[in-house]
Design a protein around this motif. Structure first.
Motif, PDB file in Angstrom:
ATOM      1  N   THR A  93       0.838  -1.204   0.000  1.00 14.83           N
ATOM      2  CA  THR A  93       0.000   0.000   0.000  1.00 14.83           C
ATOM      3  C   THR A  93       0.871   1.251   0.000  1.00 14.83           C
ATOM      4  OG1 THR A  93      -1.754  -1.174   1.184  1.00 14.83           O
ATOM      5  CG2 THR A  93      -1.828   1.234   1.234  1.00 14.83           C
ATOM      6  N   LEU A  94       1.933   1.247   0.783  1.00 15.35           N
ATOM      7  CA  LEU A  94       2.853   2.385   0.805  1.00 15.35           C
ATOM      8  C   LEU A  94       3.521   2.572  -0.556  1.00 15.35           C
ATOM      9  CD1 LEU A  94       4.580   1.860   4.291  1.00 15.35           C
ATOM     10  CD2 LEU A  94       2.753   3.475   3.714  1.00 15.35           C
ATOM     11  N   ILE A  95       3.861   1.476  -1.215  1.00 15.10           N
ATOM     12  CA  ILE A  95       4.519   1.571  -2.525  1.00 15.10           C
ATOM     13  C   ILE A  95       3.538   2.065  -3.586  1.00 15.10           C
ATOM     14  CG2 ILE A  95       5.596   0.212  -4.366  1.00 15.10           C
ATOM     15  CD1 ILE A  95       6.841  -1.507  -2.096  1.00 15.10           C
ATOM     16  N   ALA A 129       9.419  -0.680   2.872  1.00 15.73           N
ATOM     17  CA  ALA A 129       8.771   0.053   1.783  1.00 15.73           C
ATOM     18  C   ALA A 129       9.679   1.139   1.220  1.00 15.73           C
ATOM     19  CB  ALA A 129       7.462   0.660   2.284  1.00 15.73           C
ATOM     20  N   VAL A 130      10.349   1.860   2.085  1.00 11.77           N
ATOM     21  CA  VAL A 130      11.185   2.976   1.636  1.00 11.77           C
ATOM     22  C   VAL A 130      12.317   2.481   0.747  1.00 11.77           C
ATOM     23  CG1 VAL A 130      12.823   4.745   2.396  1.00 11.77           C
ATOM     24  CG2 VAL A 130      10.611   4.523   3.535  1.00 11.77           C
ATOM     25  N   LYS A 131      12.922   1.390   1.092  1.00 11.82           N
ATOM     26  CA  LYS A 131      14.009   0.852   0.270  1.00 11.82           C
ATOM     27  C   LYS A 131      13.541   0.611  -1.160  1.00 11.82           C
ATOM     28  CE  LYS A 131      16.701  -1.369   3.958  1.00 11.82           C
ATOM     29  NZ  LYS A 131      17.140  -2.653   4.567  1.00 11.82           N
ATOM     30  N   GLU A 132      12.342   0.041  -1.307  1.00  5.27           N
ATOM     31  CA  GLU A 132      11.832  -0.226  -2.654  1.00  5.27           C
ATOM     32  C   GLU A 132      11.387   1.056  -3.353  1.00  5.27           C
ATOM     33  OE1 GLU A 132       8.586  -3.114  -4.890  1.00  5.27           O
ATOM     34  OE2 GLU A 132       9.450  -3.720  -2.952  1.00  5.27           O
ATOM     35  N   GLU A 158      19.205   4.756   7.293  1.00  9.75           N
ATOM     36  CA  GLU A 158      19.854   3.696   6.514  1.00  9.75           C
ATOM     37  C   GLU A 158      18.954   3.214   5.380  1.00  9.75           C
ATOM     38  OE1 GLU A 158      22.017  -0.648   7.213  1.00  9.75           O
ATOM     39  OE2 GLU A 158      20.877   0.282   8.828  1.00  9.75           O
ATOM     40  N   ALA A 159      17.639   3.225   5.616  1.00 12.17           N
ATOM     41  CA  ALA A 159      16.687   2.765   4.596  1.00 12.17           C
ATOM     42  C   ALA A 159      16.543   3.754   3.451  1.00 12.17           C
ATOM     43  CB  ALA A 159      15.325   2.518   5.238  1.00 12.17           C
ATOM     44  N   GLY A 160      16.898   5.014   3.714  1.00 12.48           N
ATOM     45  CA  GLY A 160      16.793   6.014   2.662  1.00 12.48           C
ATOM     46  C   GLY A 160      15.815   7.134   2.937  1.00 12.48           C
ATOM     47  N   VAL A 161      15.259   7.195   4.150  1.00  8.08           N
ATOM     48  CA  VAL A 161      14.368   8.308   4.495  1.00  8.08           C
ATOM     49  C   VAL A 161      15.163   9.609   4.442  1.00  8.08           C
ATOM     50  CG1 VAL A 161      13.025   9.372   6.355  1.00  8.08           C
ATOM     51  CG2 VAL A 161      12.770   6.931   5.865  1.00  8.08           C
ATOM     52  N   ASP A 162      14.667  10.556   3.656  1.00 10.68           N
ATOM     53  CA  ASP A 162      15.372  11.818   3.462  1.00 10.68           C
ATOM     54  C   ASP A 162      15.040  12.848   4.525  1.00 10.68           C
ATOM     55  OD1 ASP A 162      16.512  11.429   0.570  1.00 10.68           O
ATOM     56  OD2 ASP A 162      14.420  10.777   0.472  1.00 10.68           O
ATOM     57  N   ARG A 163      13.779  12.820   4.973  1.00  7.70           N
ATOM     58  CA  ARG A 163      13.288  13.888   5.845  1.00  7.70           C
ATOM     59  C   ARG A 163      12.362  13.289   6.897  1.00  7.70           C
ATOM     60  NH1 ARG A 163      11.854  19.114   2.660  1.00  7.70           N
ATOM     61  NH2 ARG A 163      14.099  19.378   2.986  1.00  7.70           N
TER      62      ARG A 163
END
Length: 331
Positions: A93-95, A129-132, A158-163
């Motif tokens: 759902t997040l993707i 979800a963030v990684k994908e 580490e997963a890639g969250v920017d903000r």
């Protein structure tokens, strides 16, 4: 003071900070000087952002079920408002939400969950979800999950969250009248935690909660001290069933003065016109973008935004450009 607004903007661009008296004058600006005030704000905005507008979109990843007692919130433990309640949505759902954001040329996709803070299982879902999302769409991702522990912030980074968004909401002085289940310092501590993890801090306010004009000035200055990269300015959309139901202190012209104040005090920062813009700025929404350089498109957490097509038409009519530069999605 008609000729002074542009001079004040020039001083801000030269690196000066406005005084408290000048900040008060902005909020008390006579309506017949409002366009000059906004011209000054636009001069500052244009120097740092040109005519570009950043688009943000929210997915309400977990709704209701919140133990906090925030007086403005329909999802709080003391609210009797009728809202959807559900636990954290799944990764797919997040993707799918990110895919829609990409299609709409949204630069920042915001994953928002109710609650005091995330469980480890919820962090697992967001991380996966963030990684994908980063791999497939290259979108900037903002998470808003409540009070965060340092180790959780590290995992998100580490997963890639920017903000990471965690609003101060109001001034330190006014905060106890809005909620007692956490402190203003709790909120500041979370902003500092994400900064230490190397995540860009996003923190903003809600205007129209029976605060004073000095409270509004204090909010803008506190966010400058916090060095928030992104500042969402919400205007209270009072919801029946919350303690602030029926509160209606704002008019569109005052909302513009608030946006101008935040630009004069935080000249280099992303300032986003956020929740409540449609019901408070009304027909003056386009003018707000002469001070702000970012908006949400689509719906908010429990209230509806205007039709997305209206937002894009507004930007086109203004002659502004959507700030969107991402690679083609990977299927």
């Amino acid at each position: 003071m008609m000729s002074d607004w542009l001079a004040l903007a020039d001083r801000v661009l030269a690196g000066e900070e406005i005084t408290n008296e000048e900040a008060e004058a902005i909020l008390d600006c006579p309506d017949d000087e409002l366009l000059l005030l906004m011209q000054g704000a636009y001069n500052i905005r244009r120097a740092y952002f040109g005519n570009k507008v950043k688009l943000n979109m929210i997915i309400n990843a977990k709704s209701g079920l919140c133990p906090e007692n925030c007086g403005y919130c329909s999802q709080s433990s003391i609210s009797t408002a009728s809202v959807k309640t559900y636990k954290m949505v799944d990764k797919d759902t997040l993707i799918r939400g990110a895919e829609e954001a990409y299609r709409l040329q949204v630069g920042t996709y915001c994953i928002v969950a109710s609650g005091r803070g995330p469980s480890e299982k919820e962090i697992d879902t967001v991380v996966s979800a963030v990684k994908e999302i980063k791999e497939r769409f290259g979108l900037k991702v903002c998470a808003c999950l409540g009070i965060l522990k340092p180790e959780q912030a590290a995992r998100l980074k580490e997963a890639g969250v920017d903000r990471y968004n965690h609003n101060i909401n109001t001034s330190k002085e006014h905060h106890p009248t809005i909620t007692t289940s956490h402190t203003y310092d709790d909120r500041v501590r979370t902003v500092e935690t994400v900064k230490q993890a190397g995540i860009s801090p996003c923190s903003g306010v809600i205007i129209g909660m029976k605060e004073t004009k000095q409270d509004v000035i204090n909010m803008a200055r506190s966010l400058k001290v916090l060095d928030a990269d992104s500042i969402p300015v919400n205007f209270l959309h009072a919801i029946d069933g919350t303690p602030l139901a029926g509160t209606n202190e704002l008019d569109p012209r005052y909302c513009l003065k608030v946006l101008a104040l935040f630009r004069y005090i935080n000249p280099t920062k992303e300032i986003r016109i956020s929740g409540g813009r449609e019901v408070n700025l009304r027909s003056l929404q386009p003018l707000g973008l002469y001070a702000a350089n970012s908006i949400f498109v689509g719906d908010y957490l429990t209230t509806a935004g205007q039709e997305k097509s209206e937002d894009y038409r507004m930007l086109e009519d203004l002659g502004f450009e959507i700030d969107f530069a991402h690679p083609q999605p990977v299927c």
